[in-house]
Scaffold this motif. Structure first.
Motif, PDB file in Angstrom:
ATOM      1  N   ALA A  10      -6.158 -32.799 -16.804  1.00  0.00           N
ATOM      2  CA  ALA A  10      -7.354 -33.591 -17.307  1.00  0.00           C
ATOM      3  C   ALA A  10      -8.083 -34.601 -16.070  1.00  0.00           C
ATOM      4  N   ASP A  11      -7.265 -35.005 -15.382  1.00  0.00           N
ATOM      5  CA  ASP A  11      -7.586 -36.056 -14.325  1.00  0.00           C
ATOM      6  C   ASP A  11      -8.346 -37.140 -14.881  1.00  0.00           C
ATOM      7  N   GLU A  12      -9.364 -37.404 -14.887  1.00  0.00           N
ATOM      8  CA  GLU A  12      -9.988 -38.749 -15.202  1.00  0.00           C
ATOM      9  C   GLU A  12     -10.775 -38.564 -16.703  1.00  0.00           C
ATOM     10  N   ARG A  13     -10.738 -37.016 -17.033  1.00  0.00           N
ATOM     11  CA  ARG A  13     -11.558 -36.701 -18.274  1.00  0.00           C
ATOM     12  C   ARG A  13     -10.609 -37.052 -19.178  1.00  0.00           C
ATOM     13  N   ASP A  14     -11.334 -37.409 -20.524  1.00  0.00           N
ATOM     14  CA  ASP A  14     -10.703 -37.654 -21.758  1.00  0.00           C
ATOM     15  C   ASP A  14      -9.771 -36.545 -22.425  1.00  0.00           C
ATOM     16  N   ALA A  15      -8.568 -36.833 -22.300  1.00  0.00           N
ATOM     17  CA  ALA A  15      -7.742 -35.573 -22.517  1.00  0.00           C
ATOM     18  C   ALA A  15      -7.889 -35.059 -24.141  1.00  0.00           C
ATOM     19  N   ASP A  16      -8.073 -36.164 -25.183  1.00  0.00           N
ATOM     20  CA  ASP A  16      -8.053 -35.800 -26.467  1.00  0.00           C
ATOM     21  C   ASP A  16      -9.581 -34.931 -26.749  1.00  0.00           C
ATOM     22  N   THR A  17     -10.757 -35.321 -26.082  1.00  0.00           N
ATOM     23  CA  THR A  17     -11.767 -34.419 -26.265  1.00  0.00           C
ATOM     24  C   THR A  17     -11.833 -33.201 -25.387  1.00  0.00           C
ATOM     25  N   LEU A  18     -11.224 -33.219 -24.225  1.00  0.00           N
ATOM     26  CA  LEU A  18     -10.826 -31.890 -23.853  1.00  0.00           C
ATOM     27  C   LEU A  18      -9.882 -30.892 -24.399  1.00  0.00           C
ATOM     28  N   THR A  19      -8.911 -31.439 -25.228  1.00  0.00           N
ATOM     29  CA  THR A  19      -8.317 -30.744 -25.766  1.00  0.00           C
ATOM     30  C   THR A  19      -8.881 -30.009 -27.054  1.00  0.00           C
ATOM     31  N   GLU A  20      -9.767 -30.696 -27.658  1.00  0.00           N
ATOM     32  CA  GLU A  20     -10.568 -30.499 -28.748  1.00  0.00           C
ATOM     33  C   GLU A  20     -11.611 -29.291 -28.325  1.00  0.00           C
ATOM     34  N   VAL A  21     -11.935 -29.279 -27.083  1.00  0.00           N
ATOM     35  CA  VAL A  21     -12.969 -28.359 -26.573  1.00  0.00           C
ATOM     36  C   VAL A  21     -12.091 -27.104 -26.067  1.00  0.00           C
ATOM     37  N   PHE A  22     -11.130 -27.291 -25.616  1.00  0.00           N
ATOM     38  CA  PHE A  22     -10.218 -26.003 -25.243  1.00  0.00           C
ATOM     39  C   PHE A  22      -9.814 -25.350 -26.430  1.00  0.00           C
ATOM     40  N   TRP A  23      -9.128 -26.179 -27.574  1.00  0.00           N
ATOM     41  CA  TRP A  23      -8.846 -25.447 -28.716  1.00  0.00           C
ATOM     42  C   TRP A  23      -9.887 -24.813 -29.390  1.00  0.00           C
ATOM     43  N   ALA A  24     -11.172 -25.283 -29.354  1.00  0.00           N
ATOM     44  CA  ALA A  24     -12.415 -24.451 -29.747  1.00  0.00           C
ATOM     45  C   ALA A  24     -12.531 -23.249 -29.088  1.00  0.00           C
ATOM     46  N   ALA A  25     -12.589 -23.517 -27.916  1.00  0.00           N
ATOM     47  CA  ALA A  25     -12.639 -22.122 -26.984  1.00  0.00           C
ATOM     48  C   ALA A  25     -11.611 -21.216 -27.516  1.00  0.00           C
ATOM     49  N   LEU A  26     -10.296 -21.632 -27.497  1.00  0.00           N
ATOM     50  CA  LEU A  26      -9.128 -20.457 -27.989  1.00  0.00           C
ATOM     51  C   LEU A  26      -9.592 -20.015 -29.274  1.00  0.00           C
ATOM     52  N   ASN A  36      -9.388 -21.440 -15.468  1.00  0.00           N
ATOM     53  CA  ASN A  36      -9.940 -22.046 -14.374  1.00  0.00           C
ATOM     54  C   ASN A  36     -10.767 -23.038 -14.633  1.00  0.00           C
ATOM     55  N   GLU A  37     -11.723 -22.765 -15.751  1.00  0.00           N
ATOM     56  CA  GLU A  37     -12.617 -23.819 -16.003  1.00  0.00           C
ATOM     57  C   GLU A  37     -12.064 -25.106 -16.366  1.00  0.00           C
ATOM     58  N   PHE A  38     -10.920 -25.239 -17.205  1.00  0.00           N
ATOM     59  CA  PHE A  38     -10.436 -26.404 -17.463  1.00  0.00           C
ATOM     60  C   PHE A  38      -9.389 -27.110 -16.440  1.00  0.00           C
ATOM     61  N   ALA A  39      -8.917 -26.103 -15.451  1.00  0.00           N
ATOM     62  CA  ALA A  39      -7.952 -26.573 -14.483  1.00  0.00           C
ATOM     63  C   ALA A  39      -8.423 -26.802 -13.109  1.00  0.00           C
ATOM     64  N   ASP A  40      -9.270 -26.405 -12.743  1.00  0.00           N
ATOM     65  CA  ASP A  40      -9.933 -26.235 -11.495  1.00  0.00           C
ATOM     66  C   ASP A  40     -10.361 -27.859 -11.199  1.00  0.00           C
ATOM     67  N   ARG A  41      -9.608 -28.327 -10.307  1.00  0.00           N
ATOM     68  CA  ARG A  41      -9.950 -29.974 -10.123  1.00  0.00           C
ATOM     69  C   ARG A  41     -10.676 -29.884  -8.798  1.00  0.00           C
ATOM     70  N   SER A  42     -10.995 -29.042  -8.295  1.00  0.00           N
ATOM     71  CA  SER A  42     -11.736 -28.993  -6.915  1.00  0.00           C
ATOM     72  C   SER A  42     -13.350 -29.274  -7.274  1.00  0.00           C
ATOM     73  N   ARG A  43     -13.795 -28.803  -8.334  1.00  0.00           N
ATOM     74  CA  ARG A  43     -15.288 -28.993  -8.681  1.00  0.00           C
ATOM     75  C   ARG A  43     -15.681 -30.421  -9.065  1.00  0.00           C
ATOM     76  N   PRO A  44     -17.074 -30.812  -8.959  1.00  0.00           N
ATOM     77  CA  PRO A  44     -17.266 -32.200  -9.227  1.00  0.00           C
ATOM     78  C   PRO A  44     -17.287 -32.191 -10.731  1.00  0.00           C
ATOM     79  N   ARG A  45     -17.081 -33.530 -11.067  1.00  0.00           N
ATOM     80  CA  ARG A  45     -17.377 -33.660 -12.673  1.00  0.00           C
ATOM     81  C   ARG A  45     -18.435 -34.489 -12.798  1.00  0.00           C
ATOM     82  N   ARG A  46     -19.164 -34.269 -13.827  1.00  0.00           N
ATOM     83  CA  ARG A  46     -20.220 -35.194 -14.180  1.00  0.00           C
ATOM     84  C   ARG A  46     -19.801 -36.299 -15.196  1.00  0.00           C
TER      85      ARG A  46
END
Length: 196
Positions: free
Chosen positions: A144-160, A186-196
């Motif tokens: 997750a890096d600096e991203r909100d892990a709870d929201t990111l988990t919800e989006v990841f779960w929704a994608a699954l 890769n979309e969730f784990a790629d830390r090299s891409r800039p985040r908004r």
């Protein structure tokens, strides 16, 4: 005291039998085949005995769902136990989640597509639901890096869930499952891409 203990064990065994039989019937014939009449016939108890344990079919399906969340949490936890990067763990839990959904379609339906009184992120959320979310969140938080892990988990779960649902309905191209999983991870784990 011993009589009360025995009665409680018998009651728990009957409840377990009802849930197991409902799950077996649903996996074999679909949820439409699971009725209180059919269950009482299968387990050789009267319908009033079923109603002593569950108010109706919705509560029986909820009990199956709770059991499924417990199993999903264990599958995801086991998938995380290997070595490698956070992205590797995310890939393993993705496969564990998709495998669980494929191998337990009726249980998955009870967990996610049937009408239910079970709620996530509420005061009355059963612990099994919280544990399943926490297991997925653990892998997501590692990337997750600096991203909100709870929201990111919800989006990841929704994608699954979207992958499960669309695959089961035949709405996705056959033969591209591994490509989709790789892209999702890769979309969730790629830390090299800039985040908004």
């Amino acid at each position: 005291m011993a009589i009360d203990d025995r009665r409680e064990r018998e009651r728990a065994a009957r409840r377990r039998l009802i849930v197991t039989t409902a799950r077996t019937l649903a996996e074999a014939e679909g949820w439409d085949a699971v009725t209180t009449r059919r269950l009482s016939s299968e387990i050789e108890y009267s319908q009033p005995v079923l109603y002593k344990h569950f108010a109706g079919m919705e509560q029986i399906a909820d009990a199956v769902a709770i059991e499924g969340f417990d199993e999903l949490a264990k599958a995801v936890d086991a998938a995380q136990s290997g070595s490698g990067s956070g992205g590797d763990a995310l890939g393993r839990i993705t496969h564990a989640y998709l495998d669980f959904a494929r191998d337990n379609p009726a249980v998955y339906d009870a967990m996610f597509t049937r009408a239910t009184g079970l709620r996530f992120a509420a005061d009355d959320t059963p612990p099994q639901l919280e544990e399943a979310f926490a297991a997925v969140r653990q892998a997501v938080a590692a990337v997750a890096d600096e991203r909100d892990a709870d929201t990111l988990t919800e989006v990841f779960w929704a994608a699954l869930h979207g992958l499960v649902t669309l695959t089961r309905a035949g709405r996705l191209r056959a033969g591209h499952d591994s490509d989709r999983v790789r892209l999702l991870v890769n979309e969730f784990a790629d830390r090299s891409r800039p985040r908004r």
